[in-house]
Design a protein around this motif. Sequence first.
Motif, PDB file in Angstrom:
ATOM      1  N   THR A 112       0.874  -1.204  -0.076  1.00 25.63           N
ATOM      2  CA  THR A 112      -0.025   0.001  -0.012  1.00 25.63           C
ATOM      3  C   THR A 112       0.799   1.446   0.155  1.00 25.63           C
ATOM      4  N   TYR A 116      -4.614  -0.840 -10.029  1.00 27.32           N
ATOM      5  CA  TYR A 116      -5.428   0.092 -10.924  1.00 27.32           C
ATOM      6  C   TYR A 116      -5.053   1.471 -10.443  1.00 27.32           C
ATOM      7  N   HIS A 175      -6.016   8.533  -7.164  1.00 29.10           N
ATOM      8  CA  HIS A 175      -6.471   7.457  -6.388  1.00 29.10           C
ATOM      9  C   HIS A 175      -5.984   5.855  -6.936  1.00 29.10           C
ATOM     10  N   TRP A 176      -5.820   4.941  -6.215  1.00 29.78           N
ATOM     11  CA  TRP A 176      -5.429   3.654  -6.556  1.00 29.78           C
ATOM     12  C   TRP A 176      -6.205   2.413  -5.714  1.00 29.78           C
ATOM     13  N   LEU A 177      -6.319   1.426  -6.212  1.00 29.34           N
ATOM     14  CA  LEU A 177      -6.427   0.088  -5.831  1.00 29.34           C
ATOM     15  C   LEU A 177      -5.662  -1.042  -5.982  1.00 29.34           C
ATOM     16  N   TYR A 178      -5.348  -2.148  -5.312  1.00 30.76           N
ATOM     17  CA  TYR A 178      -4.341  -3.270  -5.390  1.00 30.76           C
ATOM     18  C   TYR A 178      -4.746  -4.254  -4.812  1.00 30.76           C
ATOM     19  N   VAL A 233      -5.238  -6.885   0.004  1.00 29.00           N
ATOM     20  CA  VAL A 233      -6.051  -5.833  -0.939  1.00 29.00           C
ATOM     21  C   VAL A 233      -6.141  -4.513  -0.297  1.00 29.00           C
ATOM     22  N   GLY A 234      -6.122  -3.533  -0.990  1.00 21.32           N
ATOM     23  CA  GLY A 234      -6.055  -2.129  -0.306  1.00 21.32           C
ATOM     24  C   GLY A 234      -6.526  -1.213  -1.389  1.00 21.32           C
ATOM     25  N   GLY A 235      -6.203   0.049  -0.946  1.00 22.47           N
ATOM     26  CA  GLY A 235      -6.093   1.202  -1.760  1.00 22.47           C
ATOM     27  C   GLY A 235      -5.942   2.308  -0.983  1.00 22.47           C
ATOM     28  N   TYR A 277      -6.659   6.915  -1.479  1.00 23.15           N
ATOM     29  CA  TYR A 277      -7.595   8.071  -1.851  1.00 23.15           C
ATOM     30  C   TYR A 277      -6.804   9.358  -1.542  1.00 23.15           C
ATOM     31  N   GLY A 294      -6.154   5.680   3.634  1.00 27.04           N
ATOM     32  CA  GLY A 294      -6.393   4.370   2.686  1.00 27.04           C
ATOM     33  C   GLY A 294      -6.533   3.085   3.606  1.00 27.04           C
ATOM     34  N   LYS A 345      -6.215  -1.479   3.979  1.00 29.58           N
ATOM     35  CA  LYS A 345      -5.746  -2.781   3.488  1.00 29.58           C
ATOM     36  C   LYS A 345      -6.075  -3.796   4.386  1.00 29.58           C
TER      37      LYS A 345
END
Length: 232
Positions: free
Chosen positions: A16, A164, A170-173, A193-195, A197, A206, A208
């Motif tokens: 993250t 992404y 922003h992102w997601l993973y 998983v996380g993201g 903003y 964020g 996770k």
Amino acid sequence: MKKTILAVAILTLPLTVLAEQTSEAETDINYGDPTATFSSLGVSRSNDRTQINSTFGWGAGHMIFADLGAADKKDADNKVDFDYRLRYFKVNDGLGYSVDVMGDRNTTTALVGGMYKFDITPNISLFPMLYAGKMSSKIDMPIKDSTETFKDSNLVQGGLYAMYAFDDGHWLYANPKATYVSRAKDFIPQIEVGGGYMVLDNVSVGFKVEHTADSKVSKKDTVGWLQASMYF
């Protein structure tokens, strides 16, 4: 024991990577991307632990991450239940590498390895990763369904980090991975998983979620974290 085994398993990239959205000249770069170079200071919180996170970046993709955490309660010996992680990595488009040292009061783990970045689309990036190293422990670690224990082991870890990147920064993973513990002759499967903003140009929040599956040396467990960071 649960925390010790998780410390062994969670040995990949800072999955993250929280980062800033900078000037208009750089709006085509999403700073959730591990190839981004930045410096930051932040805090992470689970249900029973707090962790301070810091990063320092320079040049073309050089990054140092330093994390220090502590549990709300002391351990069985009435000592501070702490954990730490120090890592360096260099990643650009294509091949990269990293050195990772982490542990707690009872264990120390060191890994070295490489990763490769390729873009599926302008917003989707994949990072296959492979690491090798060793874990040393001051206490005996049991192997499920066996009378054997061990205090050190060679490790091999493989994983995939998929991200992404939103156009707004922003992102997601997602990061599935597995660590092979040679002394136990078994894998520790895990997914994270996380993201993140970006609430301001230099502040992100964020989350996770880390899930570890049952194995000979781990118990099924899920831990959630909330995070906030400021970037410089």
